[in-house]
Design a protein around this motif. Structure first.
Motif, mmCIF file in Angstrom:
data_model
loop_
_atom_site.group_PDB
_atom_site.id
_atom_site.type_symbol
_atom_site.label_atom_id
_atom_site.label_comp_id
_atom_site.label_asym_id
_atom_site.label_seq_id
_atom_site.Cartn_x
_atom_site.Cartn_y
_atom_site.Cartn_z
ATOM 1 N N GLY A 95 84.446 57.792 109.297
ATOM 2 C CA GLY A 95 83.540 57.266 110.306
ATOM 3 C C GLY A 95 83.488 58.112 111.562
ATOM 4 N N THR A 96 83.074 57.485 112.662
ATOM 5 C CA THR A 96 82.912 58.183 113.938
ATOM 6 C C THR A 96 84.203 58.178 114.745
ATOM 7 O OG1 THR A 96 80.582 57.557 114.007
ATOM 8 C CG2 THR A 96 81.581 58.267 116.067
ATOM 9 N N GLY A 97 84.745 56.993 115.004
ATOM 10 C CA GLY A 97 85.952 56.896 115.818
ATOM 11 C C GLY A 97 87.232 56.974 115.014
ATOM 12 N N ASN A 98 87.225 56.361 113.819
ATOM 13 C CA ASN A 98 88.423 56.321 112.961
ATOM 14 C C ASN A 98 89.643 55.850 113.750
ATOM 15 O OD1 ASN A 98 86.998 57.409 110.654
ATOM 16 N ND2 ASN A 98 87.102 59.400 111.661
ATOM 17 N N LEU A 99 89.486 54.718 114.442
ATOM 18 C CA LEU A 99 90.500 54.284 115.393
ATOM 19 C C LEU A 99 91.823 53.925 114.725
ATOM 20 C CD1 LEU A 99 88.273 52.108 117.749
ATOM 21 C CD2 LEU A 99 89.154 54.399 118.169
ATOM 22 N N LEU A 100 91.781 53.145 113.634
ATOM 23 C CA LEU A 100 93.036 52.784 112.988
ATOM 24 C C LEU A 100 93.716 54.019 112.412
ATOM 25 C CD1 LEU A 100 95.041 50.622 112.077
ATOM 26 C CD2 LEU A 100 93.708 50.400 109.961
ATOM 27 N N ALA A 101 92.947 54.893 111.788
ATOM 28 C CA ALA A 101 93.523 56.106 111.199
ATOM 29 C C ALA A 101 94.234 56.941 112.256
ATOM 30 C CB ALA A 101 92.430 56.929 110.522
ATOM 31 N N ARG A 102 93.661 57.044 113.445
ATOM 32 C CA ARG A 102 94.302 57.801 114.531
ATOM 33 C C ARG A 102 95.646 57.182 114.911
ATOM 34 N NH1 ARG A 102 90.629 61.267 117.120
ATOM 35 N NH2 ARG A 102 88.480 60.961 116.407
ATOM 36 N N ASN A 103 95.667 55.869 115.014
ATOM 37 C CA ASN A 103 96.885 55.197 115.435
ATOM 38 C C ASN A 103 97.959 55.189 114.354
ATOM 39 O OD1 ASN A 103 96.684 53.679 118.267
ATOM 40 N ND2 ASN A 103 94.638 53.752 117.373
ATOM 41 N N LEU A 104 97.556 55.359 113.097
ATOM 42 C CA LEU A 104 98.525 55.452 112.005
ATOM 43 C C LEU A 104 98.879 56.893 111.683
ATOM 44 C CD1 LEU A 104 97.132 52.741 109.541
ATOM 45 C CD2 LEU A 104 99.057 52.530 111.131
ATOM 46 N N GLN A 105 98.299 57.839 112.437
ATOM 47 C CA GLN A 105 98.551 59.275 112.253
ATOM 48 C C GLN A 105 98.167 59.733 110.837
ATOM 49 O OE1 GLN A 105 102.682 59.735 113.510
ATOM 50 N NE2 GLN A 105 102.024 60.082 115.624
ATOM 51 N N LEU A 106 97.037 59.226 110.374
ATOM 52 C CA LEU A 106 96.493 59.664 109.092
ATOM 53 C C LEU A 106 95.651 60.919 109.303
ATOM 54 C CD1 LEU A 106 95.375 56.204 107.653
ATOM 55 C CD2 LEU A 106 97.366 57.551 106.957
ATOM 56 N N PRO A 107 95.515 61.768 108.284
ATOM 57 C CA PRO A 107 94.691 62.971 108.434
ATOM 58 C C PRO A 107 93.223 62.606 108.615
ATOM 59 C CG PRO A 107 95.396 62.692 106.157
ATOM 60 C CD PRO A 107 96.148 61.685 106.953
ATOM 61 N N LEU A 108 92.593 63.190 109.633
ATOM 62 C CA LEU A 108 91.190 62.887 109.931
ATOM 63 C C LEU A 108 90.232 63.895 109.325
ATOM 64 C CD1 LEU A 108 91.531 61.950 113.717
ATOM 65 C CD2 LEU A 108 91.613 60.425 111.733
ATOM 66 N N ASN A 109 90.725 65.061 108.956
ATOM 67 C CA ASN A 109 89.844 66.136 108.504
ATOM 68 C C ASN A 109 90.052 66.516 107.044
ATOM 69 O OD1 ASN A 109 88.715 66.483 111.161
ATOM 70 N ND2 ASN A 109 90.615 67.514 111.741
ATOM 71 N N SER A 110 90.839 65.743 106.320
ATOM 72 C CA SER A 110 91.065 66.038 104.904
ATOM 73 C C SER A 110 91.005 64.740 104.107
ATOM 74 C CB SER A 110 92.410 66.732 104.684
ATOM 75 O OG SER A 110 92.668 66.879 103.297
ATOM 76 N N LEU A 111 89.867 64.502 103.470
ATOM 77 C CA LEU A 111 89.715 63.308 102.650
ATOM 78 C C LEU A 111 90.732 63.300 101.519
ATOM 79 C CD1 LEU A 111 88.143 60.730 101.935
ATOM 80 C CD2 LEU A 111 86.550 62.166 100.635
ATOM 81 N N GLU A 112 90.957 64.459 100.927
ATOM 82 C CA GLU A 112 91.892 64.547 99.797
ATOM 83 C C GLU A 112 93.312 64.158 100.224
ATOM 84 O OE1 GLU A 112 88.246 66.384 98.921
ATOM 85 O OE2 GLU A 112 89.594 66.828 100.598
ATOM 86 N N ASP A 113 93.739 64.604 101.408
ATOM 87 C CA ASP A 113 95.080 64.242 101.887
ATOM 88 C C ASP A 113 95.174 62.739 102.157
ATOM 89 O OD1 ASP A 113 95.894 66.848 101.697
ATOM 90 O OD2 ASP A 113 95.786 67.261 103.852
ATOM 91 N N ALA A 114 94.111 62.166 102.714
ATOM 92 C CA ALA A 114 94.111 60.726 102.986
ATOM 93 C C ALA A 114 94.181 59.935 101.675
ATOM 94 C CB ALA A 114 92.863 60.341 103.774
ATOM 95 N N ILE A 115 93.478 60.391 100.649
ATOM 96 C CA ILE A 115 93.532 59.732 99.339
ATOM 97 C C ILE A 115 94.940 59.822 98.759
ATOM 98 C CG2 ILE A 115 92.705 59.846 96.946
ATOM 99 C CD1 ILE A 115 90.007 60.824 98.092
ATOM 100 N N ASP A 116 95.558 60.976 98.875
ATOM 101 C CA ASP A 116 96.914 61.158 98.355
ATOM 102 C C ASP A 116 97.893 60.207 99.045
ATOM 103 O OD1 ASP A 116 98.919 62.775 96.766
ATOM 104 O OD2 ASP A 116 99.658 63.149 98.787
ATOM 105 N N ILE A 117 97.767 60.035 100.349
ATOM 106 C CA ILE A 117 98.636 59.108 101.082
ATOM 107 C C ILE A 117 98.414 57.683 100.602
ATOM 108 C CG2 ILE A 117 99.037 58.074 103.366
ATOM 109 C CD1 ILE A 117 98.518 60.906 104.516
ATOM 110 N N ALA A 118 97.151 57.327 100.315
ATOM 111 C CA ALA A 118 96.857 55.972 99.855
ATOM 112 C C ALA A 118 97.583 55.657 98.549
ATOM 113 C CB ALA A 118 95.347 55.804 99.678
ATOM 114 N N PHE A 119 97.700 56.640 97.657
ATOM 115 C CA PHE A 119 98.344 56.406 96.370
ATOM 116 C C PHE A 119 99.854 56.621 96.401
ATOM 117 C CE2 PHE A 119 94.016 56.783 94.706
ATOM 118 C CZ PHE A 119 94.020 55.802 93.721
ATOM 119 N N THR A 120 100.343 57.509 97.254
ATOM 120 C CA THR A 120 101.758 57.886 97.176
ATOM 121 C C THR A 120 102.537 57.657 98.465
ATOM 122 O OG1 THR A 120 101.346 60.189 97.850
ATOM 123 C CG2 THR A 120 101.139 59.679 95.504
ATOM 124 N N GLY A 121 101.871 57.250 99.540
ATOM 125 C CA GLY A 121 102.556 57.097 100.820
ATOM 126 C C GLY A 121 103.416 55.853 100.899
#
Length: 341
Positions: free
Chosen positions: A103-129
């Motif tokens: 999205g535009t702000g990605n507020l929760l992702a920022r506060n959880l320190q999730l990657p904002l510029n790599s969809l693949e890394d975010a997907i990997d965290i969802a399955f293995t984090g």
């Protein structure tokens, strides 16, 4: 893309299965699909279910449908509004949420320190984090027609100028420059803003009155641009952090800007800087006062604009906000073990 589901046979262990709830307007579906299929296969999960949001259903109903299928993980791909809608239906459930920030702000992702510029890394965290329990904010909103609705928020709620700014943000500019479009909206809303009186009480404490330009209620404190608006706000402490903004003219707004950018963003990083803050706090408190509480009731003297995580909710007569501690499970980056030399 339609959701698909096949029930496992009785003589085989049930495969873990994920569901993806995605906003088709915000999402590159082909890239998302390829990334999720690859990550699910690598993790040994079964076939993923797919659910598309719509104007009529921004995420709540399709998430409940996914839960009825018995999924073990819900991934959400969309803006802050989609994430908030999905979280609303996952509140109190044992199924974790994997946030894919597109999205535009990605507020929760920022506060959880999730990657904002790599969809693949975010997907990997969802399955293995790791799975982490975080708080949800819950807002019971009373409208001028006396209708009462409950909504959740993940990052911040706002009454007054903040919500007016959200309501006047230009969608075309938001697509072009992202969260900077809110700055444009703020510059247009600020000259027209008029302070208003509120009555409020924290928990069972006595009622107070104040004249404010806006009041913000935060579940966590990091905003776009890495602005530490409320640096002490923690997403898992069961507490709401509240900022009452009472600037006097343009100079007052400059004091607030200095506080959230210079003091919160720079000085707090060092012991010397924190001492400087202590000596200058009193002057800044006149423009911005911070409060803490598990809940707060706010009644403006006349209906005011209200927003939750960047979604406008129109004019409200009163709001009651509370922290629901540990109500949402989320996937976060795996903690690395600390090694000593």
């Amino acid at each position: 893309m339609q959701p698909s589901y096949s029930a496992p046979s009785d003589d085989t262990p049930a495969e873990r299965r994920a569901a993806v709830v995605y906003n088709p307007v915000k999402t590159d579906v082909a890239r998302l699909s390829a990334g999720v299929i690859a990550a699910a296969a690598a993790a040994g999960w079964g076939e993923t279910l797919w659910f598309e949001t719509s104007v009529a259903d921004p995420g709540q109903r399709v998430t409940r449908r996914a839960l009825r299928h018995g999924v073990d993980l819900v991934l959400v791909a969309g803006g802050d509004g989609t994430v908030r809608a999905v979280a609303e239906s996952l509140r109190g459930e044992e199924v974790p949420l994997g946030v894919l920030p597109v999205g535009t702000g990605n507020l929760l992702a920022r506060n959880l320190q999730l990657p904002l510029n790599s969809l693949e890394d975010a997907i990997d965290i969802a399955f293995t984090g790791d799975t982490r329990a975080i708080d949800l904010g819950v807002a019971s909103v009373t409208y001028p027609d006396e209708r009462i609705d409950d909504h959740v928020f993940l990052v911040m709620a706002g009454l007054g100028l903040d919500a007016q700014m959200i309501a006047t943000t230009r969608p075309d500019l938001k697509k072009q420059v992202g969260w900077l479009a809110y700055v444009d909206a703020g510059m247009r809303a600020l000259p027209k803003a008029e302070p208003f009186r509120i009555r409020y009480n924290l928990g069972t404490r006595s009622e107070h009155q104040a004249q404010v330009s806006t009041i913000l209620i935060a579940n966590c404190g990091l905003l776009p641009g890495n602005i530490q608006f409320l640096p002490d706000a923690l997403i898992d402490d069961g507490i709401l952090d509240i900022a009452v903004l009472q600037p006097k003219g343009f100079l007052g707004w400059l004091k607030i800007w200095r506080r959230v950018t210079w003091q919160n963003g720079v000085l707090r990083r060092s012991a010397v800087g924190r001492r400087i803050i202590e000596f200058t706090e009193e002057d800044n408190e006149r423009s911005m006062t911070t409060l803490l509480g598990t809940d707060i009731r706010i009644v403006p003297e006349k209906p005011q604009e209200f927003e939750l995580d960047g979604d406008e909710f129109g004019l409200v007569k009163s709001v009651f906000l509370r922290a629901d501690a540990g109500a949402l499970l989320v996937r976060v980056p795996t903690r690395r073990p600390v090694t000593t030399g």
